[in-house]
Design a protein around this motif. Sequence first.
Motif, PDB file in Angstrom:
ATOM      1  N   SER A  76       0.867  -1.187   0.000  1.00 38.78           N
ATOM      2  CA  SER A  76       0.000   0.000   0.000  1.00 38.78           C
ATOM      3  C   SER A  76       0.901   1.234   0.000  1.00 38.78           C
ATOM      4  O   SER A  76       2.117   1.127   0.240  1.00 38.78           O
ATOM      5  N   GLY A  77       0.300   2.377  -0.231  1.00 41.57           N
ATOM      6  CA  GLY A  77       1.076   3.607  -0.149  1.00 41.57           C
ATOM      7  C   GLY A  77       1.634   3.805   1.249  1.00 41.57           C
ATOM      8  O   GLY A  77       2.785   4.199   1.442  1.00 41.57           O
ATOM      9  N   MET A  78       0.801   3.519   2.245  1.00 37.94           N
ATOM     10  CA  MET A  78       1.241   3.681   3.631  1.00 37.94           C
ATOM     11  C   MET A  78       2.407   2.743   3.935  1.00 37.94           C
ATOM     12  O   MET A  78       3.346   3.114   4.661  1.00 37.94           O
ATOM     13  N   ILE A 122       5.518   4.300   2.644  1.00 35.90           N
ATOM     14  CA  ILE A 122       5.980   5.382   3.526  1.00 35.90           C
ATOM     15  C   ILE A 122       6.690   4.782   4.741  1.00 35.90           C
ATOM     16  O   ILE A 122       7.797   5.205   5.115  1.00 35.90           O
ATOM     17  N   TYR A 182       0.049  13.587   4.709  1.00 38.47           N
ATOM     18  CA  TYR A 182      -0.985  12.566   4.882  1.00 38.47           C
ATOM     19  C   TYR A 182      -1.044  12.146   6.357  1.00 38.47           C
ATOM     20  O   TYR A 182      -0.047  11.698   6.935  1.00 38.47           O
ATOM     21  N   GLU A 214       5.278  16.639   1.549  1.00 36.73           N
ATOM     22  CA  GLU A 214       4.249  16.247   0.577  1.00 36.73           C
ATOM     23  C   GLU A 214       3.792  17.520  -0.118  1.00 36.73           C
ATOM     24  O   GLU A 214       3.413  18.485   0.550  1.00 36.73           O
ATOM     25  N   ASP A 226       6.204  12.527  -0.429  1.00 37.52           N
ATOM     26  CA  ASP A 226       5.020  11.762  -0.830  1.00 37.52           C
ATOM     27  C   ASP A 226       4.516  12.385  -2.130  1.00 37.52           C
ATOM     28  O   ASP A 226       4.082  13.540  -2.157  1.00 37.52           O
ATOM     29  N   THR A 253      -2.188   3.137  -5.396  1.00 37.97           N
ATOM     30  CA  THR A 253      -3.612   2.949  -5.113  1.00 37.97           C
ATOM     31  C   THR A 253      -4.452   4.029  -5.790  1.00 37.97           C
ATOM     32  O   THR A 253      -5.592   3.779  -6.177  1.00 37.97           O
ATOM     33  N   MET A 281      -4.619  -1.858  -4.014  1.00 41.52           N
ATOM     34  CA  MET A 281      -3.800  -1.106  -3.067  1.00 41.52           C
ATOM     35  C   MET A 281      -2.346  -1.411  -3.416  1.00 41.52           C
ATOM     36  O   MET A 281      -1.984  -2.581  -3.546  1.00 41.52           O
ATOM     37  N   LEU A 282      -1.538  -0.389  -3.560  1.00 43.84           N
ATOM     38  CA  LEU A 282      -0.132  -0.616  -3.879  1.00 43.84           C
ATOM     39  C   LEU A 282       0.651   0.667  -3.662  1.00 43.84           C
ATOM     40  O   LEU A 282       0.113   1.766  -3.836  1.00 43.84           O
ATOM     41  N   TRP A 329      -9.065   8.733  -3.763  1.00 50.36           N
ATOM     42  CA  TRP A 329      -9.213   9.545  -4.966  1.00 50.36           C
ATOM     43  C   TRP A 329      -8.295   8.949  -6.018  1.00 50.36           C
ATOM     44  O   TRP A 329      -7.581   8.002  -5.748  1.00 50.36           O
TER      45      TRP A 329
HETATM   46  C1  LIG Z   1      -3.912   7.471  -0.032  1.00 49.47           C
HETATM   47  C2  LIG Z   1      -2.649   8.143   0.288  1.00 49.47           C
HETATM   48  C3  LIG Z   1      -1.579   7.457   0.859  1.00 49.47           C
HETATM   49  C4  LIG Z   1      -1.692   6.029   1.309  1.00 49.47           C
HETATM   50  O1  LIG Z   1      -1.922   5.123   0.303  1.00 49.47           O
HETATM   51  P1  LIG Z   1      -2.620   3.716   0.630  1.00 49.47           P
HETATM   52  O2  LIG Z   1      -2.331   2.899  -0.574  1.00 49.47           O
HETATM   53  O3  LIG Z   1      -4.061   3.993   0.846  1.00 49.47           O
HETATM   54  O4  LIG Z   1      -1.960   3.165   1.859  1.00 49.47           O
HETATM   55  C5  LIG Z   1      -0.419   8.141   1.095  1.00 49.47           C
HETATM   56  N1  LIG Z   1      -0.289   9.439   0.776  1.00 49.47           N
HETATM   57  C6  LIG Z   1      -1.280  10.136   0.216  1.00 49.47           C
HETATM   58  C7  LIG Z   1      -1.076  11.562  -0.115  1.00 49.47           C
HETATM   59  C8  LIG Z   1      -2.496   9.518  -0.035  1.00 49.47           C
HETATM   60  O5  LIG Z   1      -3.498  10.236  -0.558  1.00 49.47           O
END
Ligand SMILES: *Cc1c(COP(=O)(O)O)cnc(C)c1O
Length: 404
Positions: free
Chosen positions: A93-95, A98, A119, A161, A190, A214, A224-225, A344
């Motif tokens: 996931s994005g998280m 991070i 975020y 970010e 980010d 994602t 999710m990625l 989004w």
């Molecule tokens: C959604 C989002 C994330 C996290 O991504 P996930 O795949 O939902 O874990 C991180 N940073 C920003 C700015 C986001 O909008």
Amino acid sequence: MSVPSDARLDTLLQHTGQAPLDPATGSGPVAMPSMRTSTVRFADMEALDRAQAAKARGERVPTYGRVGLQTHAALETLLCELEGGTRAFLAPSGMAAISMALLALAGQGDHILAADCVYAPVRYLHKTILSRMGVRMDFVRPTVEALTAALRPETRVLYLESPGSLLLEMLDLPALARWGRAHGLVVVVDNTWGSGYVYRPLALGADVSVVAATKYIGGHSDLMLGAAVACDEALNRRLGETHYALGSTVSADDAWLALRGARTLGLRMRQSAVHALEVCRWLESRPEVSRLFHPAWPADPGHALWRRDAQGSNGLLSVAVDFDGAGARRLIDALRLFGIGYSWGGYESLVTQVEPQALQTHGYWAEQADARLRAGSVLRLHIGLEDPRDLIADLQQAFTQALA
Ligand SMILES: *Cc1c(COP(=O)(O)O)cnc(C)c1O
């Protein structure tokens, strides 16, 4: 057939990561298949030795399924093209991307300086894990003055970010990255908003770009990625070690979906951006709207930075309206085409109410002295690929209902 070395990003997005041809038949699939496997087999021990030796040199050579085979490699290459990096490390996931990046770059006694507009779950990462590891993190205004005041001898990472979450304020990334590097910090950004297509932090001076695929890269709200992308060899090694140690892995099917989404990334982002501006134009005409937050909107205070540093925009916008909390809820409930939901970057339009507590953590909001603005509510809209006339008609009827 090969891609010219001077090919532009839109061309690379179509041609990067093609499936290899079978030497026996001289043919192969156009689309990279999803190569699902949990492990790798070798023709003989010598082939295995060669793979191990290449891996020891830091090359991307799979000897086991966790790092992924061709599908993952194709997506990584494409993310490197987008971000201007040399290695991309995938995360579920994005998280997770991070977390991987911050765990790679900070350890006991270290200090991370973060922009107050990042975020919000990053604060939770600090509260639950980084603080327990003895990593201190401060969230401050992303200006050179505020960062200088918060700098400590043990600061190692600058985490940013741009534009910021919630209110989409553009940061002067080149200036902040220059400041960070001058103080020996690793600058992590980010880049989910820009997704490497409309904003490229590595080219603007950052060291690591993290992205939630994602959102726009996947683009269809069905996966999710995340990924961390860097250029510097030592940083790549550091990220690679952490990636390996965390056992962070991504399904081949998800890598395949992200690759498929990336082929149309440019089209979708451009179209959503056009629709978002049309919605902004309508919102501006409404007496109940006190502010628009969208860097591509000419009246946005970040517009000049956006023009200088970004190559385009997307469908994300926040809007301050005169409705109190209950009125904002009525407005949202009255919408028919906007799904109520976080996230989004998909094909569809979504809406959420930005929670007042979340705004309070944002120095940018505190600086908005306008009493009218502060008395109202903030909504975040993602403008998708629907006909914008239908979206505007939907907003129109929802405003009418909320006023009733
Ligand atoms: C959604 C989002 C994330 C996290 O991504 P996930 O795949 O939902 O874990 C991180 N940073 C920003 C700015 C986001 O909008």
